[in-house]
Scaffold this motif. Sequence first.
Motif, PDB file in Angstrom:
ATOM      1  N   MET A   1       0.912  -1.124  -0.090  1.00 52.36           N
ATOM      2  CA  MET A   1       0.034   0.088  -0.053  1.00 52.36           C
ATOM      3  C   MET A   1       1.051   1.274  -0.019  1.00 52.36           C
ATOM      4  SD  MET A   1      -3.029   0.746   2.648  1.00 52.36           S
ATOM      5  CE  MET A   1      -3.149   2.307   3.522  1.00 52.36           C
ATOM      6  N   PRO A   2       0.559   2.093  -0.884  1.00 53.87           N
ATOM      7  CA  PRO A   2       1.434   3.309  -0.932  1.00 53.87           C
ATOM      8  C   PRO A   2       1.080   4.271   0.270  1.00 53.87           C
ATOM      9  CG  PRO A   2      -0.113   3.556  -2.654  1.00 53.87           C
ATOM     10  CD  PRO A   2      -0.217   2.149  -1.969  1.00 53.87           C
ATOM     11  N   ARG A   3       2.325   5.023   0.515  1.00 56.54           N
ATOM     12  CA  ARG A   3       2.175   5.782   1.960  1.00 56.54           C
ATOM     13  C   ARG A   3       1.343   7.126   1.495  1.00 56.54           C
ATOM     14  NH1 ARG A   3       7.923   6.392   0.900  1.00 56.54           N
ATOM     15  NH2 ARG A   3       8.092   8.403  -0.070  1.00 56.54           N
ATOM     16  N   SER A   4       0.646   7.683   2.213  1.00 57.94           N
ATOM     17  CA  SER A   4      -0.011   8.883   1.758  1.00 57.94           C
ATOM     18  C   SER A   4       0.478  10.291   2.101  1.00 57.94           C
ATOM     19  CB  SER A   4      -1.351   8.741   2.600  1.00 57.94           C
ATOM     20  OG  SER A   4      -1.129   8.849   3.832  1.00 57.94           O
ATOM     21  N   TYR A   5       1.945   9.944   2.385  1.00 61.45           N
ATOM     22  CA  TYR A   5       2.663  11.401   2.665  1.00 61.45           C
ATOM     23  C   TYR A   5       3.995  11.324   1.904  1.00 61.45           C
ATOM     24  CZ  TYR A   5       4.562   7.653   5.605  1.00 61.45           C
ATOM     25  OH  TYR A   5       5.187   6.717   6.061  1.00 61.45           O
ATOM     26  N   PRO A   6       4.754  12.465   1.639  1.00 61.47           N
ATOM     27  CA  PRO A   6       5.797  12.540   0.944  1.00 61.47           C
ATOM     28  C   PRO A   6       7.156  12.207   1.460  1.00 61.47           C
ATOM     29  CG  PRO A   6       4.926  14.895   0.979  1.00 61.47           C
ATOM     30  CD  PRO A   6       4.086  13.883   1.973  1.00 61.47           C
ATOM     31  N   GLU A   7       7.932  11.761   0.725  1.00 56.74           N
ATOM     32  CA  GLU A   7       9.282  11.391   1.469  1.00 56.74           C
ATOM     33  C   GLU A   7      10.294  12.894   1.510  1.00 56.74           C
ATOM     34  OE1 GLU A   7      12.486   9.196  -0.302  1.00 56.74           O
ATOM     35  OE2 GLU A   7      12.506   7.931   1.551  1.00 56.74           O
ATOM     36  N   PHE A   8      10.013  13.551   2.708  1.00 58.66           N
ATOM     37  CA  PHE A   8      10.761  14.620   2.964  1.00 58.66           C
ATOM     38  C   PHE A   8      12.322  14.485   3.081  1.00 58.66           C
ATOM     39  CE2 PHE A   8       6.551  15.429   4.694  1.00 58.66           C
ATOM     40  CZ  PHE A   8       6.128  16.498   4.003  1.00 58.66           C
ATOM     41  N   ILE A   9      12.663  13.398   3.921  1.00 57.61           N
ATOM     42  CA  ILE A   9      13.772  13.077   4.397  1.00 57.61           C
ATOM     43  C   ILE A   9      14.144  11.530   3.790  1.00 57.61           C
ATOM     44  CG2 ILE A   9      15.579  12.902   6.272  1.00 57.61           C
ATOM     45  CD1 ILE A   9      13.658  15.123   7.584  1.00 57.61           C
ATOM     46  N   PRO A  10      14.929  11.383   2.995  1.00 54.38           N
ATOM     47  CA  PRO A  10      15.272   9.757   2.392  1.00 54.38           C
ATOM     48  C   PRO A  10      15.953   9.339   3.652  1.00 54.38           C
ATOM     49  CG  PRO A  10      16.273  11.299   0.992  1.00 54.38           C
ATOM     50  CD  PRO A  10      15.818  12.344   1.934  1.00 54.38           C
ATOM     51  N   GLY A  11      15.241   7.835   3.919  1.00 51.88           N
ATOM     52  CA  GLY A  11      15.741   7.149   4.953  1.00 51.88           C
ATOM     53  C   GLY A  11      15.886   7.550   6.323  1.00 51.88           C
ATOM     54  N   ALA A  12      14.688   8.494   6.480  1.00 53.87           N
ATOM     55  CA  ALA A  12      14.534   9.359   8.149  1.00 53.87           C
ATOM     56  C   ALA A  12      14.417   8.222   9.224  1.00 53.87           C
ATOM     57  CB  ALA A  12      13.410  10.046   7.736  1.00 53.87           C
ATOM     58  N   GLY A  13      13.991   7.010   8.879  1.00 54.72           N
ATOM     59  CA  GLY A  13      13.605   6.019  10.074  1.00 54.72           C
ATOM     60  C   GLY A  13      12.407   6.252  10.707  1.00 54.72           C
ATOM     61  N   ALA A  14      12.273   5.636  11.915  1.00 59.20           N
ATOM     62  CA  ALA A  14      10.929   5.855  12.617  1.00 59.20           C
ATOM     63  C   ALA A  14      11.084   6.485  13.958  1.00 59.20           C
ATOM     64  CB  ALA A  14      10.481   4.384  12.893  1.00 59.20           C
ATOM     65  N   SER A  15      10.200   6.739  14.669  1.00 58.38           N
ATOM     66  CA  SER A  15       9.876   7.572  15.772  1.00 58.38           C
ATOM     67  C   SER A  15       8.954   7.042  16.737  1.00 58.38           C
ATOM     68  CB  SER A  15      10.204   9.191  15.858  1.00 58.38           C
ATOM     69  OG  SER A  15      10.904   9.764  14.842  1.00 58.38           O
ATOM     70  N   LEU A  16       8.951   7.394  18.061  1.00 62.29           N
ATOM     71  CA  LEU A  16       8.105   6.995  18.907  1.00 62.29           C
ATOM     72  C   LEU A  16       7.225   8.120  19.037  1.00 62.29           C
ATOM     73  CD1 LEU A  16       9.430   5.043  21.831  1.00 62.29           C
ATOM     74  CD2 LEU A  16       7.901   4.167  20.267  1.00 62.29           C
ATOM     75  N   VAL A  17       6.057   8.143  18.973  1.00 61.42           N
ATOM     76  CA  VAL A  17       4.898   9.205  18.929  1.00 61.42           C
ATOM     77  C   VAL A  17       3.817   8.878  19.749  1.00 61.42           C
ATOM     78  CG1 VAL A  17       3.893   8.679  16.941  1.00 61.42           C
ATOM     79  CG2 VAL A  17       3.911  11.098  17.561  1.00 61.42           C
ATOM     80  N   THR A  18       3.030  10.095  20.527  1.00 63.27           N
ATOM     81  CA  THR A  18       2.075   9.541  21.074  1.00 63.27           C
ATOM     82  C   THR A  18       0.745   9.447  20.350  1.00 63.27           C
ATOM     83  OG1 THR A  18       1.526  12.122  21.540  1.00 63.27           O
ATOM     84  CG2 THR A  18       2.662  10.738  23.435  1.00 63.27           C
ATOM     85  N   LYS A  19      -0.089   8.619  20.430  1.00 67.62           N
ATOM     86  CA  LYS A  19      -1.386   8.370  19.695  1.00 67.62           C
ATOM     87  C   LYS A  19      -2.059   9.398  19.612  1.00 67.62           C
ATOM     88  CE  LYS A  19      -1.304   3.407  19.964  1.00 67.62           C
ATOM     89  NZ  LYS A  19      -2.050   2.108  20.413  1.00 67.62           N
ATOM     90  N   SER A  20      -2.238  10.352  20.569  1.00 66.38           N
ATOM     91  CA  SER A  20      -2.708  11.571  20.237  1.00 66.38           C
ATOM     92  C   SER A  20      -2.465  12.635  19.388  1.00 66.38           C
ATOM     93  CB  SER A  20      -2.894  12.307  21.976  1.00 66.38           C
ATOM     94  OG  SER A  20      -1.505  12.911  21.856  1.00 66.38           O
ATOM     95  N   VAL A  21      -1.222  12.273  18.864  1.00 69.85           N
ATOM     96  CA  VAL A  21      -0.822  13.339  17.734  1.00 69.85           C
ATOM     97  C   VAL A  21      -1.136  12.416  16.502  1.00 69.85           C
ATOM     98  CG1 VAL A  21       1.581  13.727  16.624  1.00 69.85           C
ATOM     99  CG2 VAL A  21       1.162  14.269  18.981  1.00 69.85           C
ATOM    100  N   LEU A  22      -0.869  11.223  16.370  1.00 71.93           N
ATOM    101  CA  LEU A  22      -1.454  10.338  15.341  1.00 71.93           C
ATOM    102  C   LEU A  22      -2.923  10.539  14.897  1.00 71.93           C
ATOM    103  CD1 LEU A  22       0.853   7.325  15.357  1.00 71.93           C
ATOM    104  CD2 LEU A  22       1.238   9.174  13.830  1.00 71.93           C
ATOM    105  N   THR A  23      -3.738  10.776  16.159  1.00 77.46           N
ATOM    106  CA  THR A  23      -4.963  10.751  15.715  1.00 77.46           C
ATOM    107  C   THR A  23      -5.550  12.191  15.607  1.00 77.46           C
ATOM    108  OG1 THR A  23      -5.506  10.869  18.112  1.00 77.46           O
ATOM    109  CG2 THR A  23      -5.744   8.637  17.047  1.00 77.46           C
TER     110      THR A  23
END
Length: 126
Positions: A1-23
């Motif tokens: 499934m294609p992502r719905s956001y641009p790749e601003f930074i190649p190979g940026a990795g992942a971060s821990l984020v609160t679900k309140s931000v994601l929602t």
Amino acid sequence: MPRSYPEFIPGAGASLVTKSVLTSASRIRFVHRKPSRQPADNGWRILGDTDTSDYLSNTENWALADFNELCAIEPALIGIYDFPVGSDLQIAHEGRGVVIVDLTSGREVPRSAFYVPPRHRAGQEE
């Protein structure tokens, strides 16, 4: 499934984020960089403006997200991508725009210190 956001930074990795931000229940307010725990972990921890101590202490309220997805939510994150481990920052939305404050010094981070993605650097071709 294609992502719905641009790749601003190649190979940026992942971060821990609160679900309140994601929602979208919370706006990104605090960002801290810890040592990476896994190869894909870039060390950034992203917290929202409504997150309380109780909320943050519950591991179910945290998620892993692609850093580029978080940049789509808050573009100011692009500029801090390469800040060092130990960085402790606040993103403030003020009348003059978004400012990033180094919480250790209490000073605004100058724009000259921001990361610029490779494709946007002077002399780079699209």
